[in-house]
Scaffold this motif. Structure first.
Motif, mmCIF file in Angstrom:
data_model
loop_
_atom_site.group_PDB
_atom_site.id
_atom_site.type_symbol
_atom_site.label_atom_id
_atom_site.label_comp_id
_atom_site.label_asym_id
_atom_site.label_seq_id
_atom_site.Cartn_x
_atom_site.Cartn_y
_atom_site.Cartn_z
ATOM 1 N N MET A 1 2.886 4.778 -2.737
ATOM 2 C CA MET A 1 2.241 6.063 -2.821
ATOM 3 C C MET A 1 3.219 7.215 -2.557
ATOM 4 S SD MET A 1 -0.833 5.741 -3.673
ATOM 5 C CE MET A 1 -1.896 4.402 -3.960
ATOM 6 N N ILE A 2 4.082 7.037 -1.584
ATOM 7 C CA ILE A 2 5.042 8.094 -1.262
ATOM 8 C C ILE A 2 5.996 8.292 -2.441
ATOM 9 C CG2 ILE A 2 6.836 8.832 0.357
ATOM 10 C CD1 ILE A 2 4.338 8.552 1.926
ATOM 11 N N LYS A 3 6.439 7.186 -3.009
ATOM 12 C CA LYS A 3 7.341 7.275 -4.162
ATOM 13 C C LYS A 3 6.638 7.975 -5.321
ATOM 14 C CE LYS A 3 10.223 4.644 -7.282
ATOM 15 N NZ LYS A 3 10.550 3.355 -7.837
ATOM 16 N N ARG A 4 5.365 7.649 -5.528
ATOM 17 C CA ARG A 4 4.605 8.283 -6.608
ATOM 18 C C ARG A 4 4.497 9.789 -6.371
ATOM 19 N NH1 ARG A 4 3.415 9.406 -11.355
ATOM 20 N NH2 ARG A 4 1.271 9.826 -11.856
ATOM 21 N N ALA A 5 4.276 10.215 -5.151
ATOM 22 C CA ALA A 5 4.199 11.645 -4.842
ATOM 23 C C ALA A 5 5.533 12.326 -5.136
ATOM 24 C CB ALA A 5 3.796 11.856 -3.383
ATOM 25 N N TYR A 6 6.619 11.658 -4.801
ATOM 26 C CA TYR A 6 7.950 12.197 -5.096
ATOM 27 C C TYR A 6 8.147 12.327 -6.602
ATOM 28 C CZ TYR A 6 13.022 12.288 -5.681
ATOM 29 O OH TYR A 6 14.291 12.612 -6.061
ATOM 30 N N GLU A 7 7.764 11.276 -7.321
ATOM 31 C CA GLU A 7 7.927 11.292 -8.782
ATOM 32 C C GLU A 7 7.082 12.379 -9.432
ATOM 33 O OE1 GLU A 7 6.884 7.262 -9.645
ATOM 34 O OE2 GLU A 7 8.919 6.523 -9.224
ATOM 35 N N THR A 8 5.873 12.596 -8.915
ATOM 36 C CA THR A 8 5.039 13.640 -9.507
ATOM 37 C C THR A 8 5.580 15.030 -9.186
ATOM 38 O OG1 THR A 8 3.482 13.663 -7.645
ATOM 39 C CG2 THR A 8 2.933 12.252 -9.535
ATOM 40 N N ALA A 9 6.212 15.179 -8.028
ATOM 41 C CA ALA A 9 6.839 16.474 -7.715
ATOM 42 C C ALA A 9 7.936 16.786 -8.730
ATOM 43 C CB ALA A 9 7.401 16.469 -6.295
ATOM 44 N N LEU A 10 8.723 15.780 -9.070
ATOM 45 C CA LEU A 10 9.768 15.977 -10.081
ATOM 46 C C LEU A 10 9.156 16.259 -11.447
ATOM 47 C CD1 LEU A 10 12.294 13.142 -9.094
ATOM 48 C CD2 LEU A 10 12.411 15.591 -8.543
ATOM 49 N N ALA A 11 8.085 15.523 -11.767
ATOM 50 C CA ALA A 11 7.414 15.724 -13.051
ATOM 51 C C ALA A 11 6.790 17.113 -13.133
ATOM 52 C CB ALA A 11 6.358 14.648 -13.266
ATOM 53 N N GLU A 21 -2.592 17.059 -10.889
ATOM 54 C CA GLU A 21 -2.078 15.681 -10.854
ATOM 55 C C GLU A 21 -1.105 15.491 -9.700
ATOM 56 O OE1 GLU A 21 -1.935 14.105 -15.384
ATOM 57 O OE2 GLU A 21 -0.833 15.972 -15.002
ATOM 58 N N ASP A 22 -0.284 16.503 -9.454
ATOM 59 C CA ASP A 22 0.652 16.443 -8.334
ATOM 60 C C ASP A 22 -0.100 16.416 -7.003
ATOM 61 O OD1 ASP A 22 3.326 16.582 -7.113
ATOM 62 O OD2 ASP A 22 2.734 18.632 -6.554
ATOM 63 N N GLU A 23 -1.119 17.251 -6.888
ATOM 64 C CA GLU A 23 -1.916 17.280 -5.658
ATOM 65 C C GLU A 23 -2.638 15.946 -5.434
ATOM 66 O OE1 GLU A 23 -4.511 20.649 -5.498
ATOM 67 O OE2 GLU A 23 -2.850 22.074 -5.537
ATOM 68 N N ASP A 27 -2.277 13.688 -2.200
ATOM 69 C CA ASP A 27 -3.437 13.270 -1.418
ATOM 70 C C ASP A 27 -3.448 11.757 -1.215
ATOM 71 O OD1 ASP A 27 -4.307 15.884 -1.168
ATOM 72 O OD2 ASP A 27 -5.796 15.730 -2.771
ATOM 73 N N ALA A 28 -3.117 11.007 -2.268
ATOM 74 C CA ALA A 28 -3.073 9.546 -2.167
ATOM 75 C C ALA A 28 -1.989 9.103 -1.188
ATOM 76 C CB ALA A 28 -2.833 8.927 -3.550
#
Length: 109
Positions: A1-11, A21-23, A27-28
């Motif tokens: 989940m943390i990695k996904r949040a990082y990836e969405t921040a870059l996206a 989508e980033d939020e 949240d997750a």
């Protein structure tokens, strides 16, 4: 989940996803982190207590520095109060109440 949040921040920075989508990814990650803390803090404290019981007086030797593990777990559990996180996680599960963006004791703005 943390990695996904990082990836969405870059996206998000690259304009590939929306802020919503980033939020959602953040949240997750926040939920996963809170759940882990609620579960792991008492387990770590219990394990360290058993280690001290098994090692007896030698566990308290300054040269072993084992007390730092107990202190670190206790500090993390107090700095980010598990009882409040558990209540908020339960409120989300039972009532669908969103987690706060900022963890705080009492009211936050």
């Amino acid at each position: 989940m943390i990695k996904r949040a990082y990836e969405t921040a870059l996206a998000l920075q690259a304009g590939q996803i929306t802020e919503e989508e980033d939020e959602a990814a953040n949240d997750a990650a926040e939920l996963a982190s809170a759940q882990a803390q609620v579960v792991l803090t008492p387990l770590v404290l219990n394990a360290i207590t058993h280690a001290f019981d098994a090692l007896a007086a030698s566990a308290t030797r300054v040269s072993k520095n084992l007390d730092r593990h107990w202190r670190n777990a206790r500090t993390a559990g107090n700095h980010n109060p598990c009882v409040f996180k558990a209540r908020l996680i339960g409120d989300l599960a039972v009532n669908g109440t969103e987690l706060p963006r900022v963890w705080a004791i009492g009211a936050s703005k």
